[in-house]
Design a protein around this motif. Structure first.
Motif, PDB file in Angstrom:
ATOM      1  N   GLN A  25       0.831  -1.220   0.000  1.00 31.59           N
ATOM      2  CA  GLN A  25       0.000   0.000   0.000  1.00 31.59           C
ATOM      3  C   GLN A  25       0.862   1.266   0.000  1.00 31.59           C
ATOM      4  O   GLN A  25       0.709   2.154   0.850  1.00 31.59           O
ATOM      5  N   ILE A  26       1.797   1.303  -0.965  1.00 31.00           N
ATOM      6  CA  ILE A  26       2.660   2.480  -1.110  1.00 31.00           C
ATOM      7  C   ILE A  26       2.583   2.939  -2.574  1.00 31.00           C
ATOM      8  O   ILE A  26       2.380   2.111  -3.463  1.00 31.00           O
ATOM      9  N   PRO A  27       2.762   4.236  -2.824  1.00 24.97           N
ATOM     10  CA  PRO A  27       2.706   4.694  -4.215  1.00 24.97           C
ATOM     11  C   PRO A  27       3.912   4.214  -5.021  1.00 24.97           C
ATOM     12  O   PRO A  27       5.030   4.144  -4.499  1.00 24.97           O
ATOM     13  N   HIS A  28       3.646   3.879  -6.278  1.00 22.57           N
ATOM     14  CA  HIS A  28       4.689   3.467  -7.216  1.00 22.57           C
ATOM     15  C   HIS A  28       5.094   4.714  -7.994  1.00 22.57           C
ATOM     16  O   HIS A  28       4.294   5.271  -8.753  1.00 22.57           O
ATOM     17  N   ILE A  29       6.333   5.147  -7.820  1.00 26.87           N
ATOM     18  CA  ILE A  29       6.786   6.373  -8.481  1.00 26.87           C
ATOM     19  C   ILE A  29       7.834   6.000  -9.521  1.00 26.87           C
ATOM     20  O   ILE A  29       8.975   5.680  -9.184  1.00 26.87           O
ATOM     21  N   SER A  30       7.408   6.021 -10.786  1.00 25.96           N
ATOM     22  CA  SER A  30       8.315   5.667 -11.884  1.00 25.96           C
ATOM     23  C   SER A  30       8.664   6.938 -12.644  1.00 25.96           C
ATOM     24  O   SER A  30       7.773   7.603 -13.195  1.00 25.96           O
ATOM     25  N   THR A  31       9.954   7.275 -12.670  1.00 23.26           N
ATOM     26  CA  THR A  31      10.333   8.489 -13.407  1.00 23.26           C
ATOM     27  C   THR A  31      10.044   8.312 -14.902  1.00 23.26           C
ATOM     28  O   THR A  31       9.639   9.258 -15.573  1.00 23.26           O
ATOM     29  N   GLY A  32      10.229   7.101 -15.413  1.00 22.03           N
ATOM     30  CA  GLY A  32       9.915   6.836 -16.825  1.00 22.03           C
ATOM     31  C   GLY A  32       8.448   7.142 -17.116  1.00 22.03           C
ATOM     32  O   GLY A  32       8.113   7.812 -18.096  1.00 22.03           O
ATOM     33  N   GLU A  33       7.550   6.670 -16.218  1.00 21.45           N
ATOM     34  CA  GLU A  33       6.110   6.922 -16.397  1.00 21.45           C
ATOM     35  C   GLU A  33       5.812   8.418 -16.306  1.00 21.45           C
ATOM     36  O   GLU A  33       4.992   8.952 -17.060  1.00 21.45           O
TER      37      GLU A  33
END
Ligand code: AP5
Ligand code: MG
Length: 219
Positions: A25-33
């Motif tokens: 339950q943590i945000p997924h932070i993708s710089t590519g996205e």
């Protein structure tokens, strides 16, 4: 948990990130996205990033560091986060250390997903993504129920512009030269967890969960 997920292009970072995000339950932070979203919206950031991404080169550190710093100020990261594809250079790793110390927080672990380079090209060239909800598929190993259509939202799937064989070769070179040295950086900090990224997607996720197990009571 505050986690990084690293590995070469096509290692399965994004695929595992979806499962990790759900589990912890943590945000997924993708710089590519984030860059692809900015390109889609034709923002200043997107225009700047596109030139680099289309060639398989890295977006400059100052732009990327600022983007991540701003994102980590959001309320949803208070309970932890999973950074995917950042940091990618030693300068970015130093910048992240400064950002985290400014916020008074620490990383819990750095997950390194490793796969033999022989399977990377196949994975990347066969990848299809949903431009609307971001769901990822593969033409052989993770097919949507209806060919070419996203299971989750019904949009037409596309191939990423940087997913051609020619650009992947450059992305792999850039990874070897600029990102791989970070593994030793995090190893020396005692944070590195090496995960075999070959095999069934759920089995790989179980390996990650098992290794993180000692760090979180919910696992
Ligand atoms: P980014 O989007 O981060 O791309 P990448 O690191 O090259 O990694 P990918 O997203 O291609 O692969 P992945 O490991 O997520 O694999 P996936 O799970 O999708 O970055 C893109 C560009 O943005 C960079 O080149 C750069 O220009 C720029 N950029 C981003 N961050 C930056 C930064 N910090 N600094 C500077 N520039 C930056 O899986 C791949 C395929 O394999 C899928 O089809 C999947 O279904 C399939 N698959 C996954 N796991 C398995 C399995 N176990 N078995 C079989 N198939 C599998
Ligand atoms: Mg990815």
């Amino acid at each position: 948990m505050r986690l990084l997920i690293m590995g070469p292009p096509g290692a399965g970072k994004g695929t595992q990130a979806v499962l990790i995000k759900e589990e912890y339950q943590i945000p997924h932070i993708s710089t590519g996205e984030m860059f692809r979203e900015a390109i889609g919206n034709n923002t200043c950031l997107g225009i700047k990033a596109k030139d680099y991404i289309d060639k398989g080169e890295l977006v400059p550190d100052d732009v990327t560091n600022e983007l991540v710093k701003e994102r980590l100020k959001h309320e949803d990261t208070k309970g932890g986060f999973l950074l995917d594809g950042y940091p990618r250079t030693l300068n970015q790793a130093f910048a992240l250390d400064i950002i985290l110390s400014e916020f008074g927080i620490f990383l819990d672990a750095v997950i390194n997903v490793y796969v033999p380079s022989s399977i990377i090209i196949d994975r990347i060239v066969g990848r299809r993504v949903c431009p609307s909800c971001g769901a990822g598929y593969h033409i052989k190993t993770l097919k949507p129920k209806v060919s070419g259509i996203c299971d989750a939202c019904g949009h037409k799937l596309i191939q990423r512009e940087d997913d051609t064989e020619e650009i992947v070769v450059n992305r792999l070179r850039v990874y070897e030269e600029r990102t791989k040295p970070l593994l030793e950086f995090y190893n020396q900090k005692g944070l590195l967890i090496n995960i075999d990224g070959n095999g069934d997607i759920i089995d790989i996720f179980k390996r990650i969960k098992h290794t993180l197990g000692g760090m979180n009571d919910n696992v």
